[in-house]
Design a protein around this motif. Sequence first.
Motif, PDB file in Angstrom:
ATOM      1  N   SER A   1      20.503  19.949 -22.379  1.00 37.35           N
ATOM      2  CA  SER A   1      19.976  21.312 -22.471  1.00 37.35           C
ATOM      3  C   SER A   1      19.953  21.891 -23.881  1.00 37.35           C
ATOM      4  O   SER A   1      19.426  22.975 -24.083  1.00 37.35           O
ATOM      5  N   ASP A   2      20.506  21.177 -24.856  1.00 33.85           N
ATOM      6  CA  ASP A   2      20.586  21.751 -26.203  1.00 33.85           C
ATOM      7  C   ASP A   2      19.363  21.467 -27.076  1.00 33.85           C
ATOM      8  O   ASP A   2      19.321  21.851 -28.240  1.00 33.85           O
TER       9      ASP A   2
ATOM     10  N   SER B   1      14.522  15.035 -25.241  1.00 35.95           N
ATOM     11  CA  SER B   1      13.471  15.424 -24.311  1.00 35.95           C
ATOM     12  C   SER B   1      13.861  14.871 -22.937  1.00 35.95           C
ATOM     13  O   SER B   1      13.987  13.654 -22.777  1.00 35.95           O
ATOM     14  N   VAL B   2      14.075  15.772 -21.967  1.00 37.36           N
ATOM     15  CA  VAL B   2      14.626  15.380 -20.667  1.00 37.36           C
ATOM     16  C   VAL B   2      13.689  15.811 -19.544  1.00 37.36           C
ATOM     17  O   VAL B   2      13.204  16.942 -19.516  1.00 37.36           O
ATOM     18  N   LYS B   3      13.435  14.898 -18.619  1.00 41.58           N
ATOM     19  CA  LYS B   3      12.676  15.190 -17.406  1.00 41.58           C
ATOM     20  C   LYS B   3      13.624  15.035 -16.229  1.00 41.58           C
ATOM     21  O   LYS B   3      14.307  14.011 -16.093  1.00 41.58           O
ATOM     22  N   ARG B   4      13.669  16.061 -15.360  1.00 43.09           N
ATOM     23  CA  ARG B   4      14.527  16.025 -14.170  1.00 43.09           C
ATOM     24  C   ARG B   4      13.687  16.119 -12.904  1.00 43.09           C
ATOM     25  O   ARG B   4      12.822  16.972 -12.797  1.00 43.09           O
ATOM     26  N   PHE B   5      13.988  15.243 -11.984  1.00 44.44           N
ATOM     27  CA  PHE B   5      13.450  15.330 -10.634  1.00 44.44           C
ATOM     28  C   PHE B   5      14.631  15.691  -9.740  1.00 44.44           C
ATOM     29  O   PHE B   5      15.560  14.889  -9.587  1.00 44.44           O
TER      30      PHE B   5
ATOM     31  N   VAL C   1      15.198  10.931 -21.852  1.00 49.71           N
ATOM     32  CA  VAL C   1      16.017  10.771 -20.649  1.00 49.71           C
ATOM     33  C   VAL C   1      15.219  11.252 -19.448  1.00 49.71           C
ATOM     34  O   VAL C   1      14.544  12.285 -19.518  1.00 49.71           O
ATOM     35  N   VAL C   2      15.295  10.485 -18.359  1.00 52.25           N
ATOM     36  CA  VAL C   2      14.725  10.916 -17.086  1.00 52.25           C
ATOM     37  C   VAL C   2      15.839  10.826 -16.060  1.00 52.25           C
ATOM     38  O   VAL C   2      16.557   9.821 -15.981  1.00 52.25           O
ATOM     39  N   ILE C   3      15.997  11.901 -15.286  1.00 57.61           N
ATOM     40  CA  ILE C   3      17.037  11.982 -14.268  1.00 57.61           C
ATOM     41  C   ILE C   3      16.352  12.223 -12.933  1.00 57.61           C
ATOM     42  O   ILE C   3      15.522  13.132 -12.816  1.00 57.61           O
ATOM     43  N   GLY C   4      16.679  11.403 -11.947  1.00 53.49           N
ATOM     44  CA  GLY C   4      16.066  11.610 -10.644  1.00 53.49           C
ATOM     45  C   GLY C   4      16.543  10.606  -9.621  1.00 53.49           C
ATOM     46  O   GLY C   4      17.298   9.678  -9.934  1.00 53.49           O
TER      47      GLY C   4
END
Length: 159
Positions: free
Chosen positions: A67-68, A72-76, A104-107
Amino acid sequence: MILYHGTNIDFDIIDLLKSKPNKDFGRGFYLTESLAQAQDMAQTKTDQLECGSPTVIKYELDEQCFSDGSLSVKRFMEYSEEWAEFILANRNNPNSECVHSYDVVIGPIADDRVGVQLWKYDNQLIDLPTLVKNLKYMKGITIQYFFGTERAIKKLKRL
């Protein structure tokens, strides 16, 4: 936060070039918060490759990096059509270049039957809502963390 990586061979340096292409979120390094999931993956990989032994590597990560603005983060947050289309784009990517620019991708993890389900969708045997339903992981929702850039990898501290 603590994350785990299941594999068949222990290593100290994460080499993204050794990552296989065409995975759920692309070519990258995958981790989970679930020790049991990492253990299952380690056993599966050992069985598939018929070498090494099930190994789980533990990492620490400061969640603040999500979050800082440093990554570059994608969240599902759940199984969705957007999630299924993202997996479809990555799994069917004919190029060595990534189809997205996220560090980063989180899902959710897709079910092990991904290939069959994507084939059915590509051949118009099922529609998108059915694809989403069929890709849900049979053991319940388990979140995976994809680290696809060196900038992201540098945030992981092996324990």
